[in-house]
Design an enzyme around this catalytic site. Structure first.
Site, PDB file in Angstrom:
ATOM      1  CB  CYS A  53      -0.999  -0.122   1.177  1.00 43.32           C
ATOM      2  SG  CYS A  53      -1.868   1.422   1.408  1.00 43.32           S
ATOM      3  CG  ASP A  60      -2.469  -4.079  -0.380  1.00 40.56           C
ATOM      4  OD1 ASP A  60      -3.182  -4.320   0.682  1.00 40.56           O
ATOM      5  OD2 ASP A  60      -2.226  -3.057  -0.889  1.00 40.56           O
ATOM      6  CB  VAL A  75       4.671 -13.412 -21.164  1.00 37.90           C
ATOM      7  CG1 VAL A  75       3.671 -14.212 -20.515  1.00 37.90           C
ATOM      8  CG2 VAL A  75       5.720 -12.789 -20.122  1.00 37.90           C
ATOM      9  CD  GLU A  76      10.320 -17.994 -19.173  1.00 42.02           C
ATOM     10  OE1 GLU A  76       9.977 -19.342 -18.648  1.00 42.02           O
ATOM     11  OE2 GLU A  76      10.862 -17.292 -18.467  1.00 42.02           O
ATOM     12  CB  SER A  77       5.395 -19.213 -17.174  1.00 40.83           C
ATOM     13  OG  SER A  77       6.605 -20.480 -17.417  1.00 40.83           O
ATOM     14  CG  HIS A  94      -5.504  -3.078  -4.680  1.00 42.88           C
ATOM     15  ND1 HIS A  94      -4.435  -3.245  -3.927  1.00 42.88           N
ATOM     16  CD2 HIS A  94      -6.666  -3.403  -3.716  1.00 42.88           C
ATOM     17  CE1 HIS A  94      -4.719  -3.626  -2.577  1.00 42.88           C
ATOM     18  NE2 HIS A  94      -6.090  -3.652  -2.499  1.00 42.88           N
ATOM     19  CD  GLU A  95      -8.088   0.713  -7.501  1.00 42.18           C
ATOM     20  OE1 GLU A  95      -9.185   0.574  -6.820  1.00 42.18           O
ATOM     21  OE2 GLU A  95      -6.848   0.878  -6.836  1.00 42.18           O
TER      22      GLU A  95
END
Length: 162
Positions: A53, A60, A75-77, A94-95
């Site tokens: 936060c 969070d 994308v490579e994991s 968060h957003e």
């Protein structure tokens, strides 16, 4: 490049990987989609996402659901895991965090379609679950993004579906 397109990957299969604790989009890596003539979803469920936060500094926690329809690049994991881990000390609402991830993945892969849903654990009795998506402009994927945005959360939340 080899058939499985892994020659340029610097993280996959390496044991001595440095974990970064500050936001770093340079950790992301791609490989070529071997099924470019077909539309299909790749779904990545990331149940251990953490960020801070920006006001209180408290952690969070979230599960991120990333789904995309690849075009040329994927994308490579392991690189994605390390990139998401780099949010550990990042102070972002968060957003903002979810939209940053969306922007970075669009810049990285230029997918036909992508969506991210962050399901954050409640803090102070409230959970915040940002959702964003993107469809390539001027294509059916732009229409798909509009439709999914309007209909993405039609099921009411229940205490047991977290």
């Amino acid at each position: 490049m080899s058939e499985n397109n892994t020659e340029d990957l610097s993280l996959l299969g390496k044991e001595a990987v440095k974990y970064e604790f500050d936001y770093n989009p340079d950790l992301l890596e791609t490989f070529d989609n071997s099924h470019q003539g077909r539309d299909y979803f790749v779904k990545l469920n990331c149940p251990e996402f953490t960020t801070l936060c920006p006001i209180t500094g408290q952690p969070d926690f979230a599960t991120l659901y990333i789904s995309y329809i690849p075009d040329v690049k994927m994308v490579e994991s392991k690189a994605l895991k390390l990139y998401l881990f780099s949010f550990r000390n990042h102070g972002g609402f968060h957003e903002k965090s979810i939209n940053m991830i969306m922007d970075d993945l669009i810049d990285l892969m230029d997918p036909k379609y992508i969506e991210i849903w962050g399901k954050f654990t409640p803090r102070g009795g409230i959970s915040i679950d940002p959702y964003c998506n993107h469809g390539r402009k001027g294509t059916k994927y732009e229409e798909m993004a509009d439709h999914r945005m309007m209909n993405h959360d039609m099921n009411p939340e229940m205490i047991d579906n977290r």
